[in-house]
Design an enzyme around this catalytic site. Sequence first.
Site, mmCIF file in Angstrom:
data_model
loop_
_atom_site.group_PDB
_atom_site.id
_atom_site.type_symbol
_atom_site.label_atom_id
_atom_site.label_comp_id
_atom_site.label_asym_id
_atom_site.label_seq_id
_atom_site.Cartn_x
_atom_site.Cartn_y
_atom_site.Cartn_z
ATOM 1 N N GLY A 1 -16.167 1.159 -15.348
ATOM 2 C CA GLY A 1 -14.849 0.575 -15.097
ATOM 3 C C GLY A 1 -14.758 -0.395 -13.937
ATOM 4 O O GLY A 1 -13.789 -0.362 -13.191
ATOM 5 N N THR A 2 -15.758 -1.252 -13.823
ATOM 6 C CA THR A 2 -15.647 -2.296 -12.792
ATOM 7 C C THR A 2 -16.042 -3.645 -13.376
ATOM 8 O O THR A 2 -16.979 -3.734 -14.173
ATOM 9 C CB THR A 2 -16.520 -1.986 -11.552
ATOM 10 O OG1 THR A 2 -16.530 -3.144 -10.699
ATOM 11 C CG2 THR A 2 -17.942 -1.598 -11.899
ATOM 12 N N SER A 3 -15.312 -4.677 -12.972
ATOM 13 C CA SER A 3 -15.614 -6.025 -13.462
ATOM 14 C C SER A 3 -16.828 -6.611 -12.747
ATOM 15 O O SER A 3 -17.297 -7.687 -13.106
ATOM 16 C CB SER A 3 -14.398 -6.938 -13.260
ATOM 17 O OG SER A 3 -14.082 -7.022 -11.877
ATOM 18 N N HIS B 1 -14.404 0.751 -0.386
ATOM 19 C CA HIS B 1 -13.271 -0.114 -0.015
ATOM 20 C C HIS B 1 -12.151 0.632 0.698
ATOM 21 O O HIS B 1 -11.030 0.136 0.766
ATOM 22 C CB HIS B 1 -12.726 -0.838 -1.262
ATOM 23 C CG HIS B 1 -13.694 -1.838 -1.816
ATOM 24 N ND1 HIS B 1 -13.604 -2.379 -3.084
ATOM 25 C CD2 HIS B 1 -14.797 -2.413 -1.259
ATOM 26 C CE1 HIS B 1 -14.597 -3.233 -3.277
ATOM 27 N NE2 HIS B 1 -15.338 -3.262 -2.191
ATOM 28 N N TYR C 1 0.820 -1.219 0.000
ATOM 29 C CA TYR C 1 0.000 0.000 0.000
ATOM 30 C C TYR C 1 0.854 1.269 0.000
ATOM 31 O O TYR C 1 0.425 2.294 -0.540
ATOM 32 C CB TYR C 1 -1.007 -0.023 1.155
ATOM 33 C CG TYR C 1 -2.080 -1.062 0.917
ATOM 34 C CD1 TYR C 1 -3.095 -0.832 -0.008
ATOM 35 C CD2 TYR C 1 -2.038 -2.296 1.559
ATOM 36 C CE1 TYR C 1 -4.053 -1.797 -0.275
ATOM 37 C CE2 TYR C 1 -3.000 -3.271 1.303
ATOM 38 C CZ TYR C 1 -3.996 -3.016 0.383
ATOM 39 O OH TYR C 1 -4.943 -3.973 0.111
ATOM 40 N N GLN D 1 -15.312 1.978 -5.681
ATOM 41 C CA GLN D 1 -14.554 0.871 -5.076
ATOM 42 C C GLN D 1 -13.078 1.234 -5.022
ATOM 43 O O GLN D 1 -12.270 0.499 -4.485
ATOM 44 C CB GLN D 1 -14.734 -0.410 -5.897
ATOM 45 C CG GLN D 1 -16.167 -0.896 -5.966
ATOM 46 C CD GLN D 1 -16.372 -1.915 -7.073
ATOM 47 O OE1 GLN D 1 -16.105 -3.090 -6.907
ATOM 48 N NE2 GLN D 1 -16.829 -1.456 -8.224
ATOM 49 N N ASN D 2 -12.744 2.390 -5.617
ATOM 50 C CA ASN D 2 -11.333 2.772 -5.689
ATOM 51 C C ASN D 2 -10.850 3.385 -4.390
ATOM 52 O O ASN D 2 -11.584 4.104 -3.713
ATOM 53 C CB ASN D 2 -11.120 3.770 -6.840
ATOM 54 C CG ASN D 2 -11.475 3.156 -8.181
ATOM 55 O OD1 ASN D 2 -11.601 1.939 -8.285
ATOM 56 N ND2 ASN D 2 -11.641 3.984 -9.193
ATOM 57 N N VAL D 3 -9.581 3.144 -4.108
ATOM 58 C CA VAL D 3 -8.996 3.700 -2.886
ATOM 59 C C VAL D 3 -8.146 4.931 -3.213
ATOM 60 O O VAL D 3 -7.575 5.545 -2.316
ATOM 61 C CB VAL D 3 -8.181 2.625 -2.119
ATOM 62 C CG1 VAL D 3 -9.122 1.522 -1.633
ATOM 63 C CG2 VAL D 3 -7.058 2.039 -2.966
ATOM 64 N N ASP D 4 -8.082 5.296 -4.492
ATOM 65 C CA ASP D 4 -7.385 6.543 -4.854
ATOM 66 C C ASP D 4 -8.297 7.736 -4.550
ATOM 67 O O ASP D 4 -9.462 7.561 -4.190
ATOM 68 C CB ASP D 4 -6.942 6.518 -6.337
ATOM 69 C CG ASP D 4 -8.117 6.513 -7.312
ATOM 70 O OD1 ASP D 4 -9.003 7.380 -7.198
ATOM 71 O OD2 ASP D 4 -8.150 5.643 -8.213
HETATM 72 P P1 OAD Z 1 -11.148 -4.878 -11.807
HETATM 73 O O1 OAD Z 1 -9.701 -4.866 -12.079
HETATM 74 O O2 OAD Z 1 -11.757 -6.156 -11.329
HETATM 75 O O3 OAD Z 1 -11.947 -4.446 -13.109
HETATM 76 C C1 OAD Z 1 -11.571 -3.319 -13.840
HETATM 77 C C2 OAD Z 1 -12.560 -3.098 -14.954
HETATM 78 O O4 OAD Z 1 -12.177 -1.901 -15.624
HETATM 79 C C3 OAD Z 1 -12.603 -4.210 -15.995
HETATM 80 O O5 OAD Z 1 -13.941 -4.585 -16.233
HETATM 81 C C4 OAD Z 1 -11.971 -3.553 -17.241
HETATM 82 O O6 OAD Z 1 -12.552 -4.022 -18.455
HETATM 83 C C5 OAD Z 1 -12.313 -2.106 -17.017
HETATM 84 N N1 OAD Z 1 -11.421 -1.139 -17.690
HETATM 85 C C6 OAD Z 1 -10.108 -1.227 -18.004
HETATM 86 N N2 OAD Z 1 -9.659 -0.100 -18.577
HETATM 87 C C7 OAD Z 1 -10.724 0.756 -18.617
HETATM 88 C C8 OAD Z 1 -10.920 2.096 -19.082
HETATM 89 N N3 OAD Z 1 -9.929 2.809 -19.634
HETATM 90 N N4 OAD Z 1 -12.155 2.641 -18.951
HETATM 91 C C9 OAD Z 1 -13.188 1.937 -18.410
HETATM 92 N N5 OAD Z 1 -13.058 0.677 -17.959
HETATM 93 C C10 OAD Z 1 -11.847 0.089 -18.053
HETATM 94 O O7 OAD Z 1 -11.427 -3.674 -10.793
HETATM 95 P P2 OAD Z 1 -12.691 -3.435 -9.852
HETATM 96 O O8 OAD Z 1 -13.940 -3.935 -10.461
HETATM 97 O O9 OAD Z 1 -12.617 -2.023 -9.416
HETATM 98 O O10 OAD Z 1 -10.860 -4.379 -3.807
HETATM 99 O O11 OAD Z 1 -12.312 -4.358 -8.621
HETATM 100 C C11 OAD Z 1 -13.142 -4.387 -7.502
HETATM 101 C C12 OAD Z 1 -12.320 -4.603 -6.258
HETATM 102 O O12 OAD Z 1 -11.486 -5.740 -6.405
HETATM 103 C C13 OAD Z 1 -11.337 -3.490 -5.949
HETATM 104 O O13 OAD Z 1 -11.922 -2.416 -5.261
HETATM 105 C C14 OAD Z 1 -10.315 -4.168 -5.109
HETATM 106 C C15 OAD Z 1 -10.170 -5.430 -5.908
HETATM 107 O O14 OAD Z 1 -9.738 -6.542 -5.217
HETATM 108 C C16 OAD Z 1 -10.048 -4.468 -2.732
HETATM 109 O O15 OAD Z 1 -8.841 -4.408 -2.800
HETATM 110 C C17 OAD Z 1 -10.780 -4.636 -1.453
#
Ligand code: OAD
Length: 222
Positions: A169-171, A104, A53, A86-89
């Site tokens: 931008g979340t999976s 988060h 971190y 969900q971002n920590v930034d």
């Molecule tokens: P992920 O890494 O799981 O997913 C990122 C998503 O962003 C994917 O669906 C990509 O297709 C998409 N992506 C990539 N580049 C992009 C762009 N330029 N514009 C838009 N989308 C884009 O990240 P999160 O879903 O945020 O938690 O992950 C959720 C949580 O899992 C995080 O908060 C973290 C992680 O483990 C903890 O650490 C507690």
Amino acid sequence: MEKIVVLTGAGISAESGIATFRDANGLWEGHDMYAVASPEGWHRDRELVLEFYNQRRRQLNTVEPNAAHYYLRELEDRYKVTIITQNVDDLHERAGSSHVIHLHGELRKARSEADETLVYDWTGDIVLGQKAADGAQLRPHIVWFGEAVPLMEEAIKETITVDIMLIIGTSMQVYPAASLIDHVRPTAPIYVIDPNATKLPGYTNAHIIRKKATEGVIDLGL
Ligand code: OAD
């Protein structure tokens, strides 16, 4: 004013230069997720966790909000906007968004490992031996796997009253964050911006914009 809730994930910060978690070359490819983001990992090797971190926090000094973060700030001129991230930034805050819920946790905060209410603003490294006011070791103010998500209730309360939902931008693989979509009224449109978004079967109100965040927000026409 109509109300917009935006659920954001790592993808919105990708174009600022912050790696996502699950894409190719994502953070979870180079790091053992449970070693650095779980209470068990913390008890096994605090230095490893702190360093992980600390690196992320140092990187924050080298990046800036991008056009998608600024777009969400500008939406506040026309809508009542809540960002649930969900971002920590802190890129939403730096772009000027005024109502951000960090589901988060936040990289730029530290807290007591014994008392989660003892939270401090923190911009530098956290090192072993640095204590909170209760004498307990400081840890990152991050919600780890297996820990409760204290702001989830507030996030649900925001989502049930929404007129327009944006998901950027979340999976949608991490719960309970991903379950927020289930709290959107069936009549409220949901726009999903993600270059890899797949259809959301069962959500007839969902519109998929398969683009990067900075390009996708322009297509919204809001
Ligand atoms: P992920 O890494 O799981 O997913 C990122 C998503 O962003 C994917 O669906 C990509 O297709 C998409 N992506 C990539 N580049 C992009 C762009 N330029 N514009 C838009 N989308 C884009 O990240 P999160 O879903 O945020 O938690 O992950 C959720 C949580 O899992 C995080 O908060 C973290 C992680 O483990 C903890 O650490 C507690």
